[in-house]
Design a protein around this motif. Sequence first.
Motif, PDB file in Angstrom:
ATOM      1  N   TYR A 450       0.586  -1.504   0.084  1.00 48.85           N
ATOM      2  CA  TYR A 450      -0.300  -0.317   0.141  1.00 48.85           C
ATOM      3  C   TYR A 450       0.892   1.536   0.556  1.00 48.85           C
ATOM      4  O   TYR A 450       0.717   2.004  -0.279  1.00 48.85           O
ATOM      5  CB  TYR A 450      -0.562  -0.226   1.466  1.00 48.85           C
ATOM      6  CG  TYR A 450      -0.313  -0.094   2.747  1.00 48.85           C
ATOM      7  CD1 TYR A 450      -0.016  -1.311   3.129  1.00 48.85           C
ATOM      8  CD2 TYR A 450       0.820   0.809   2.878  1.00 48.85           C
ATOM      9  CE1 TYR A 450       0.274  -1.951   3.907  1.00 48.85           C
ATOM     10  CE2 TYR A 450       1.477   0.424   4.372  1.00 48.85           C
ATOM     11  CZ  TYR A 450       1.381  -0.159   4.521  1.00 48.85           C
ATOM     12  OH  TYR A 450       2.061  -1.261   6.060  1.00 48.85           O
ATOM     13  N   ILE A 492      -5.645   3.145   5.444  1.00 43.68           N
ATOM     14  CA  ILE A 492      -5.082   3.811   5.921  1.00 43.68           C
ATOM     15  C   ILE A 492      -4.764   5.379   5.602  1.00 43.68           C
ATOM     16  O   ILE A 492      -5.795   5.816   4.824  1.00 43.68           O
ATOM     17  CB  ILE A 492      -3.722   3.958   4.480  1.00 43.68           C
ATOM     18  CG1 ILE A 492      -3.440   2.300   5.623  1.00 43.68           C
ATOM     19  CG2 ILE A 492      -2.311   4.272   4.966  1.00 43.68           C
ATOM     20  CD1 ILE A 492      -2.339   1.660   4.081  1.00 43.68           C
ATOM     21  N   ILE A 536      -1.471   3.282   9.816  1.00 48.57           N
ATOM     22  CA  ILE A 536      -2.102   2.324   9.414  1.00 48.57           C
ATOM     23  C   ILE A 536      -3.366   2.106  10.395  1.00 48.57           C
ATOM     24  O   ILE A 536      -2.798   1.484  11.764  1.00 48.57           O
ATOM     25  CB  ILE A 536      -1.159   1.107   9.291  1.00 48.57           C
ATOM     26  CG1 ILE A 536      -0.475   1.712   8.032  1.00 48.57           C
ATOM     27  CG2 ILE A 536      -2.417  -0.176   9.044  1.00 48.57           C
ATOM     28  CD1 ILE A 536       0.717   0.507   8.219  1.00 48.57           C
TER      29      ILE A 536
END
Length: 882
Positions: A450, A492, A536
């Motif tokens: 990510y 996130i 996160i």
Amino acid sequence: MKTEKIRSLFLQFFKEKKHTIVQSSSLIPKNDDSLLFTNAGMNQFKDIYLGYKKINSSSFASSQYCIRTGGKHDDFKKVGYKPYHHTLFEMLGNFSFGEYFKEKAIIYAWEFLTHKKWLQLSKKKIWITYYYQDYETKDIWLNIIKLPSDHLIAINDKNNIKYNSDNFWKMGDSGPCGPCTEIFYDQRKKNTNIENIKNSNDLKKNCLEIWNLVFMQFNQIKPNKMIKLPIPSVDTGMGLERISSILQNVSSSYKTDNFTKLIQSIKKKIKNKKKNNVSLRIIADHIRTSTCLISENIIPGNEGRNYVLRRIIRRALSHGYFIGLKKPFFYKLSKFIIHSFKNINSDFNIYNKINIIRNILFTEEKQFHFILKNGMNKLKKEIKKQKNNILCEKKIFYLYDTFGLPIEITQDICKEKKIIINIDKLNKIIYLNKRKQKKNKNKKIKKNSYLMLITKKSIFDGYNERIKTTKVTQIIYNNNITSCLKNKCIGILVLEVTPFYGESSGQIGDSGEIISKNGIFIVENTKKNGNFIAHIGFMKNGFININDIVYAKINIKKRKIIQSNHSATHLLHSALNKIFKLKVNQKGSLINNKYLRFDFQYNEDITEKNINQLEIIVNKKIQKNIPINAIITSFKKAKKNKVIYLQSKKYKKIVRIIDIENFSSELCSGTHHQNTGQIGFFKIISCKKIGNQIKRIKAITGIKVIKYFHKKIKKEKKIKNLFINNKNNIYQSIKKIINNINDIKKENQKLINQNILQISKNLISKAYFINKIFFIIKIISYKEHRIIRKISDIIKEKLKKAIIILINENNFITTFLINITQNIIKNINALKIKNILFSIIPGQGGGKKNIVEGKLINKKINSKKIKKIKIKVIEYIKKIMN
Ligand code: SER
């Protein structure tokens, strides 16, 4: 003949034959979940074939746009490598529902292809295949068309599975289907012998399939079940790009008029860069498909059609990158295909939607660019490292898993560079990983990849600040950039400025909370890649929108422990240098909120004295409460001032030094206390060798040290309580006990020796005597197996010729021993006796001719079984010795 012209001739031909001309239907099949995309001209007539829809007219013709990627007909991987395959192509077709069947369909096709009014192809160059059981079709070709019989090839079923044949067409796993006859055009030069085409392999090698005439007779309702269609119908399909290539006399449909313009435009963009044909073809093909799909309101995404579109775009971008197009380029190409779609007979609206299409492509391109840059660089490095042109499948998977580089792209690049990949192994890794991911679904966000999606940089302001009011600049949910994170969702957040330290320099990431007026996001971890910082976690309640002003608050208690461990790591590093009088070579470190770990290279043993020294030095520095300063300076200056830094790491020009006055000066970007006193205490809890000359020290700081001693004291107390007397000198007490145990052991051994001697004598007295050989078989029970070995040794000393089978039964395991005196092994074999034993009581074991040992599966063995073994062994002895 131009492509446009061929299309209009085709439609004109069938108009003259009284067909109704219909538009190309949408690429997205309406009300049909069995198909991902329209894959044939017949799709729009499916309900008519099945008898669900009645019609006035009964024959039609169209030029239909088809997509063949994903689903039953999938040419995605062939595109670029094969000259005539496309993900999107145009299919010319005529269809009949009860009006005409095989005969007329064949006559029409033949006329259109060969008559001088139409395409005028040479009859000599045409070859035909048919389904081997379709005798009617065979007859039409031979007796009505008068095709020479050697130009007609029957095609069988594959693997003996009925209807599993290239000449039995199926729309998908379900739906209309039937036998077909295919028309091929011979592409060989004139002077080659054209008579040598005998089977489908010869055909595929030398000819191009141009037209498929399907005679729909069945409806596949389940994988193995077909029913008859209400009326037998005709469905034909001819690839427009293919027939164009024949009429334009070029060797690939990418060289026809419509493609050459597009490929020229791409070539112009590449200028002097690498002009790789495969990549050019892939880009040209994929821009057509992506543009058309977006014009039909499909946007790139992670599932179904959206995913197919994303996959196509990403593959094109990767090939662009590969040939040197390192900046967004793809979105600019849409406009070059408008010309070839402007006269088509469909509802496509590329012209009016061109700006939207460009914007969607541009966003996707920008988003993927970062992944691509990183992934491709990593791939290049991996490829460079290869010595025998083999790239390990685990590496390919790693590039995908960690850097998001699609596997098919790595495969394409490797193919270009002639690097070998073991596809089976790769598929296995993908399969195993998918299974694992399924298991872990929703549990945790996938590691690291990510980070590649983040495009907004953040400023880290958390060395002194713990709380910040700031703005949300990006939200990632389910591996996609989004504008809102909803309640309970894992995701996130990216912030404009952040007090959260992202995992780096061995120091773990911060946790804490991000609070907006609408909800609370719990930060479980913070990771970074350069200036891209990912918070996160999950929405504990409410929601957070992009651009929300939020209050970002780190977990201060946790951060303080991490800082203690980080500052203590610097003290430890300098203390090591001090006592070992040379620079120890740091090999790695971990700083978290539980302990600190420091790995370093030092060739000699580290003694207890060394450990004590280290602890004293570090704790003295803590007691002195020395200021810890962060100094920003140039790397050059830092080096001059003999600051500690990692040889293996690359530093920027401007660096940060953590300076603990007169003791430690080290390059570091981590977070630290202001004074050493804040560390409290320092205690080494272990020192181990972890590799060739590499040592690892684990240590704790602050209150944890006190807790560590509390635990130790508690344990010591527990041990003391075991003793009634002499509680204050436990060492003496334990030493006494150990001495006592040793004495007891010796005595016990003596007794055992006497005992086994007795047993051995007993066994000898009861031995069987067969053909001058003593035979002993007995179950005994001892704690250790070695005792039965001793017994058999004693027996062997006393008896001249002997076969001894001893079984030792104890609570846990039953072992056995077969021992034979040396003088009879010429005849008697312990391994054979083992087989006799196992035939009655199964077990495992091995050995040599004179001795075999092992274990038996049955734990408890009854005397009946022993008797059986005895009889069989005696039989064996008699047989051998007679
Ligand atoms: N449906 C058949 C094919 O796609 C003929 O159009 O080949």
